[in-house]
Scaffold this motif. Structure first.
Motif, PDB file in Angstrom:
ATOM      1  N   GLU A   1       0.826  -1.215   0.000  1.00  0.00           N
ATOM      2  CA  GLU A   1       0.000   0.000   0.000  1.00  0.00           C
ATOM      3  C   GLU A   1       0.863   1.270   0.000  1.00  0.00           C
ATOM      4  N   LEU A   2       2.010   1.212   0.667  1.00  0.00           N
ATOM      5  CA  LEU A   2       2.871   2.403   0.755  1.00  0.00           C
ATOM      6  C   LEU A   2       3.474   2.752  -0.603  1.00  0.00           C
ATOM      7  N   PHE A   3       3.815   1.704  -1.365  1.00  0.00           N
ATOM      8  CA  PHE A   3       4.360   1.972  -2.703  1.00  0.00           C
ATOM      9  C   PHE A   3       3.278   2.555  -3.607  1.00  0.00           C
ATOM     10  N   LYS A   4       2.096   1.947  -3.502  1.00  0.00           N
ATOM     11  CA  LYS A   4       0.974   2.438  -4.322  1.00  0.00           C
ATOM     12  C   LYS A   4       0.682   3.902  -4.004  1.00  0.00           C
ATOM     13  N   LEU A   5       0.663   4.200  -2.715  1.00  0.00           N
ATOM     14  CA  LEU A   5       0.384   5.564  -2.269  1.00  0.00           C
ATOM     15  C   LEU A   5       1.357   6.558  -2.900  1.00  0.00           C
ATOM     16  N   ALA A   6       2.600   6.097  -3.070  1.00  0.00           N
ATOM     17  CA  ALA A   6       3.632   6.976  -3.633  1.00  0.00           C
ATOM     18  C   ALA A   6       3.654   6.897  -5.160  1.00  0.00           C
ATOM     19  N   GLY A   7       2.690   6.187  -5.734  1.00  0.00           N
ATOM     20  CA  GLY A   7       2.602   6.096  -7.203  1.00  0.00           C
ATOM     21  C   GLY A   7       3.636   5.163  -7.811  1.00  0.00           C
ATOM     22  N   LYS A   8       4.142   4.211  -7.010  1.00  0.00           N
ATOM     23  CA  LYS A   8       5.182   3.291  -7.514  1.00  0.00           C
ATOM     24  C   LYS A   8       4.610   1.880  -7.628  1.00  0.00           C
ATOM     25  N   ASN A   9       5.350   1.061  -8.363  1.00  0.00           N
ATOM     26  CA  ASN A   9       4.980  -0.338  -8.481  1.00  0.00           C
ATOM     27  C   ASN A   9       5.724  -1.124  -7.389  1.00  0.00           C
ATOM     28  N   ALA A  10       4.966  -1.658  -6.429  1.00  0.00           N
ATOM     29  CA  ALA A  10       5.588  -2.319  -5.273  1.00  0.00           C
ATOM     30  C   ALA A  10       6.586  -3.394  -5.686  1.00  0.00           C
ATOM     31  N   ALA A  11       6.235  -4.161  -6.733  1.00  0.00           N
ATOM     32  CA  ALA A  11       7.085  -5.297  -7.125  1.00  0.00           C
ATOM     33  C   ALA A  11       8.470  -4.842  -7.607  1.00  0.00           C
ATOM     34  N   ASP A  12       8.605  -3.568  -7.994  1.00  0.00           N
ATOM     35  CA  ASP A  12       9.926  -3.076  -8.413  1.00  0.00           C
ATOM     36  C   ASP A  12      10.856  -2.910  -7.200  1.00  0.00           C
ATOM     37  N   TYR A  13      10.273  -2.873  -6.013  1.00  0.00           N
ATOM     38  CA  TYR A  13      11.068  -2.608  -4.801  1.00  0.00           C
ATOM     39  C   TYR A  13      11.155  -3.815  -3.870  1.00  0.00           C
ATOM     40  N   PHE A  14      10.064  -4.590  -3.858  1.00  0.00           N
ATOM     41  CA  PHE A  14       9.928  -5.553  -2.767  1.00  0.00           C
ATOM     42  C   PHE A  14       9.185  -6.795  -3.267  1.00  0.00           C
ATOM     43  N   GLY A  15       9.827  -7.963  -3.154  1.00  0.00           N
ATOM     44  CA  GLY A  15       9.173  -9.201  -3.588  1.00  0.00           C
ATOM     45  C   GLY A  15       8.998 -10.160  -2.420  1.00  0.00           C
ATOM     46  N   TYR A  16       7.993 -11.002  -2.514  1.00  0.00           N
ATOM     47  CA  TYR A  16       7.787 -11.993  -1.450  1.00  0.00           C
ATOM     48  C   TYR A  16       6.989 -13.159  -2.010  1.00  0.00           C
ATOM     49  N   GLN A  17       7.047 -14.282  -1.314  1.00  0.00           N
ATOM     50  CA  GLN A  17       6.262 -15.441  -1.762  1.00  0.00           C
ATOM     51  C   GLN A  17       5.434 -16.006  -0.625  1.00  0.00           C
ATOM     52  N   LYS A  18       4.310 -16.581  -0.999  1.00  0.00           N
ATOM     53  CA  LYS A  18       3.394 -17.141   0.002  1.00  0.00           C
ATOM     54  C   LYS A  18       3.894 -18.526   0.431  1.00  0.00           C
ATOM     55  N   LEU A  19       3.769 -18.826   1.696  1.00  0.00           N
ATOM     56  CA  LEU A  19       4.212 -20.137   2.191  1.00  0.00           C
ATOM     57  C   LEU A  19       3.081 -21.158   2.069  1.00  0.00           C
ATOM     58  N   ASP A  20       3.409 -22.361   1.577  1.00  0.00           N
ATOM     59  CA  ASP A  20       2.397 -23.433   1.548  1.00  0.00           C
ATOM     60  C   ASP A  20       2.251 -24.047   2.940  1.00  0.00           C
ATOM     61  N   VAL A  21       3.393 -24.204   3.608  1.00  0.00           N
ATOM     62  CA  VAL A  21       3.351 -24.675   5.001  1.00  0.00           C
ATOM     63  C   VAL A  21       3.721 -23.478   5.867  1.00  0.00           C
ATOM     64  N   VAL A  22       2.778 -23.059   6.709  1.00  0.00           N
ATOM     65  CA  VAL A  22       3.050 -21.874   7.525  1.00  0.00           C
ATOM     66  C   VAL A  22       4.088 -22.211   8.595  1.00  0.00           C
ATOM     67  N   CYS A  23       3.911 -23.384   9.226  1.00  0.00           N
ATOM     68  CA  CYS A  23       4.817 -23.715  10.335  1.00  0.00           C
ATOM     69  C   CYS A  23       4.771 -25.216  10.587  1.00  0.00           C
ATOM     70  N   LYS A  24       5.877 -25.768  11.055  1.00  0.00           N
ATOM     71  CA  LYS A  24       5.878 -27.183  11.475  1.00  0.00           C
ATOM     72  C   LYS A  24       5.878 -27.243  12.995  1.00  0.00           C
ATOM     73  N   TYR A  25       5.128 -28.175  13.534  1.00  0.00           N
ATOM     74  CA  TYR A  25       4.985 -28.283  14.994  1.00  0.00           C
ATOM     75  C   TYR A  25       5.510 -29.633  15.471  1.00  0.00           C
ATOM     76  N   PHE A  26       6.268 -29.600  16.549  1.00  0.00           N
ATOM     77  CA  PHE A  26       6.825 -30.820  17.153  1.00  0.00           C
ATOM     78  C   PHE A  26       6.379 -30.880  18.606  1.00  0.00           C
ATOM     79  N   TYR A  27       5.791 -32.009  18.982  1.00  0.00           N
ATOM     80  CA  TYR A  27       5.337 -32.199  20.370  1.00  0.00           C
ATOM     81  C   TYR A  27       6.254 -33.196  21.068  1.00  0.00           C
ATOM     82  N   GLU A  28       6.291 -33.078  22.385  1.00  0.00           N
ATOM     83  CA  GLU A  28       7.149 -33.975  23.170  1.00  0.00           C
ATOM     84  C   GLU A  28       6.723 -35.438  23.037  1.00  0.00           C
TER      85      GLU A  28
END
Ligand code: FAD
Length: 488
Positions: A65-92
Motif C-alpha cells: 500500500e505504501l508503494f501504491k500511495l507513492a505512485g510506484k509499483n511495489a514489485a519493483d522494490y519488494f518481492g515476497y512469496q506465500k508459504l504453503d506450510v506456515v509452520c511445522k509443529y513438534f510435540y514432546e
C-alpha cells in the motif's frame, strides 16, 4: 512547506515518514542507531546472515500500500512469496504436524494425526474470520480516539455484534471448549504469543489471529525480513525523506501545550509536526520529563507484553525435516506461562520457536549449513538475573532440540550471538524489553493503548508497536496510517 520530524526509524517511523512526505511535508527522521529498522534489523556473523527480530511476515498488503500511495509499483522494490506450510509443529509425545496454509489440507492433517476432527478446525477458523470481520474496522484500521470512528455505520454494526468477539472468557477457556485434543488446544492457545500475551488471561477475542495466517497467509520476503526495512527506506529517500542516523533525540520541545520540535545533539530542531516512533513510555519519561502534566499516567502504567530470548546459531548441518518456521512445544503450557507471567522467570521446558531463513534464502548460510534463530518467550525485564537465567535456558533448549531432532545440537553450533530483554530495551528503547508494547491480557487492553496523537500537546503524534493499534509489523504499519490520517 510544512516540516515533520520523526523520532525513530522503526518500521512505523519509516511508514509515517513516507505517508507525510506524500502529503507534501518535508520530513526528517532522527534515529539513535547507525541503521534503520529498529527491531526489524539484521546482522551478519561468520558467513551467516540473521534477521534480528521479526521473522513471520503477514499482511504484506500494508507494505504494498505504501508503494501504491507513492505512485510506484511495489514489485519493483519488494518481492515476497506465500508459504504453503506456515509452520511445522513438534510435540514432546512425538507428534509432528504441518500447518498448511490451505484450510482443508490443514484440517485434514490435524484429523489424520490427532483426535481432533477436521470439522472442529474449520469451525474454529470460521469463528476466527467472524471476529476479524467485526473487529477489523473498529480496533485495527481506525483510531479509537476519534468520535468519527464511532459514528460510522460499520462501527455501529460491529458494536451490535460485540458479544460474538468473545471478550468475557479467556482464550484458553474458549479453546478448551472448542477442541477435545489437548495438543490442538495448545496449538491455538499459542496465537496469544503473537502479541506477547498469555492465553490463560487474554480474552478469546485473540482467536482472531489464526485468521491472519490461514486466510491472508504467511509470506517470506525474497530478501529476508530486513528487505521490508530496506525497500521502505529506499522509497522514503526517493520521496525526499532525510534519515539522520546516530542521532539520539533528547527532548521534545513543547511550549504552551504546542510541540515545537525536538532537541538533539544540543540543538533545537523546529518542526510543525513531531511524531514519536519511540516507545511511548520512554517518550514521556525521557523526552517529555519536563512536562509531567502531559503524562497519561494510567496508560503508562499498563502491563507490558512479554519479551524474548534469542539465540542466533550458525549450524553446521542441514535438517530436511525442518521448515522456515518450526515450533517445539513444551509438555506443560500452563506451567510455562505461569513462569513467564507470575514467577517472572523461565520454565525448564520452554516452547522453542526455530526460524531458518536459509531454507528460502540459501545465501543466508554457508553451503551445507543453516542459520538458526532460536527464540523463547520470556518475561519483560524486571531486573531478573538474566545471565543466570540465560545460561540455564540455553542448556534446556539445546537438550530439547537434541531430544526432538535426534541430534546433539550443541556440537553443530559454529557461531553464536544472544539477544535478551536487556538488549532489546537498550537497542530500541523498548521499556522493559517488551516486544509488543503493552500486553493484551485484559479485555480492555485495546482501549487503554495510547492514542496516535496527544490530547494535551498540539502537533505531537505517536506511531509504533507501543501505541494503538498495537505491536507486530502489520499493526505498526496501520499505526503509521492512522497517525498520518490525523495530520492535516
Ligand atoms: P521499533 O522497532 O521499536 O523502533 C523504534 C526506533 O526508535 C528504534 O530504531 C530506536 O533506536 C529509535 N529510537 C528510540 N529512542 C530514540 C531517540 N531518543 N532518538 C532517536 N531514535 C530513537 N512482529 C511481526 O510482525 N512478526 C514477528 O515475527 C515478530 N517477531 C518479533 C521478534 C522479536 C525478537 C522482536 C523484538 C519483535 C518481533 N515482532 C514481530 C514485533 C515487531 O518487530 C515490532 O512490533 C515492530 O518492529 C516495532 O516497530 P516500531 O515501529 O514500533 O519501532
Amino acid at each position: 512547506q510544512q516540516k515533520a520530524v520523526i523520532i525513530g526509524a522503526g518500521i512505523a517511523g519509516i511508514a509515517a515518514a513516507i505517508r507525510l512526505a506524500v502529503k507534501g511535508y518535508t520530513v526528517e527522521v532522527y534515529e539513535a542507531n547507525s541503521y534503520p529498522g529498529g527491531k526489524l534489523s539484521q546482522f551478519e556473523q561468520n558467513g551467516y546472515r540473521f534477521d534480528a527480530g521479526p521473522s513471520l511476515f503477514t499482511m504484506p498488503q500494508y507494505v504494498d500500500e505504501l508503494f501504491k500511495l507513492a505512485g510506484k509499483n511495489a514489485a519493483d522494490y519488494f518481492g515476497y512469496q506465500k508459504l504453503d506450510v506456515v509452520c511445522k509443529y513438534f510435540y514432546e509425545d512425538g507428534t509432528r504436524l504441518s500447518a498448511y496454509a490451505d484450510t482443508k489440507q490443514f484440517a485434514k492433517e490435524i484429523e489424520d494425526k490427532t483426535q481432533e476432527p477436521a470439522a472442529a478446525i474449520i469451525r474454529h477458523l470460521a469463528n476466527s474470520r467472524d471476529i476479524y470481520d467485526i473487529t477489523n474496522h473498529v480496533f485495527l484500521e481506525r483510531s479509537l480516539h476519534r468520535l468519527k470512528t464511532f459514528l460510522r455505520w460499520d462501527t455501529i454494526r460491529s458494536i451490535l455484534r460485540f458479544p460474538q468477539i468473545d471478550p468475557f472468557r479467556t482464550m484458553h477457556k474458549a479453546n478448551l471448549s472448542g477442541f477435545k485434543d489437548a495438543r490442538i488446544v495448545q496449538f491455538f492457545d499459542r496465537y496469544s504469543t503473537y502479541n506477547g500475551s498469555d492465553p490463560y488471561q487474554a480474552p478469546a477475542t485473540l482467536n482472531v489471529i489464526p485468521h491472519l495466517e490461514h486466510h491472508f497467509g504467511a509470506y517470506f520476503p525474497d530478501g529476508g525480513m530486513y528487505s521490508i526495512t530496506q525497500s521502505l527506506v529506499k522509497l522514503a529517500e526517493e520521496l525526499g525523506v532525510q534519515f539522520k542516523y546516530n542521532y539520539k533525540v533528547d527532548e521534545i520541545v513543547v511550549i504552551n501545550s504546542v510541540a515545537k520540535g525536538i532537541r538533539a545533539k544540543g540543538e533545537d530542531i523546529l518542526a510543525d509536526v513531531v511524531v514519536s516512533n519511540m516507545d511511548v513510555w520512554f517518550t514521556y519519561n525521557r523526552l517529555l520529563s519536563k512536562h509531567p502534566k502531559l503524562h497519561p499516567k494510567k496508560i503508562l502504567s499498563q502491563e507490558r507484553s512479554s519479551s524474548a530470548l534469542i539465540f542466533y546459531w550458525g549450524i553446521n548441518k542441514q535438517f530436511p525435516e525442518l521448515d522456515l518456521h518450526n515450533i517445539f512445544f513444551s509438555a506443560d503450557y500452563q506451567t510455562e506461562f505461569d513462569h513467564i507471567w507470575n514467577q517472572q522467570d523461565i520454565y525448564h521446558d520452554p516452547t522453542v520457536y526455530l526460524n531458518i531463513s536459509s531454507k528460502y534464502k540459501t545465501d543466508d548460510a554457508p553451503e551445507g549449513c543453516e542459520n538458526w534463530f532460536v527464540m523463547i518467550n520470556v518475561p519483560a525485564n524486571n531486573g531478573q538475573d538474566w545471565d543466570q537465567l540465560i545460561a540455564t535456558a540455553r542448556n534446556h533448549i539445546m537438550n530439547k532440540l537434541s531430544r526432538l531432532l535426534h541430534q546433539d545440537i550443541g556440537k553443530l553450533i559454529t557461531t553464536e550471538s544472544i539477544l535478551d530483554p536487556r538488549g532489546i530495551e537498550n537497542k530500541t528503547s523498548s521499556y522493559k524489553g517488551s516486544i509488543y508494547g503493552t500486553s493484551s491480557n485484559s479485555q480492555f487492553a485495546a482501549f487503554l493503548r495510547h492514542a496516535n496523537r496527544s490530547s494535551k500537546a498540539a502537533g505531537l503524534y505517536f506511531c509504533g508497536g507501543s501505541v494503538h493499534p498495537g505491536g507486530g509489523i502489520p499493526l505498526c504499519l496501520l499505526s503509521a496510517k492512522i497517525t498520518a490520517g490525523f495530520v492535516k
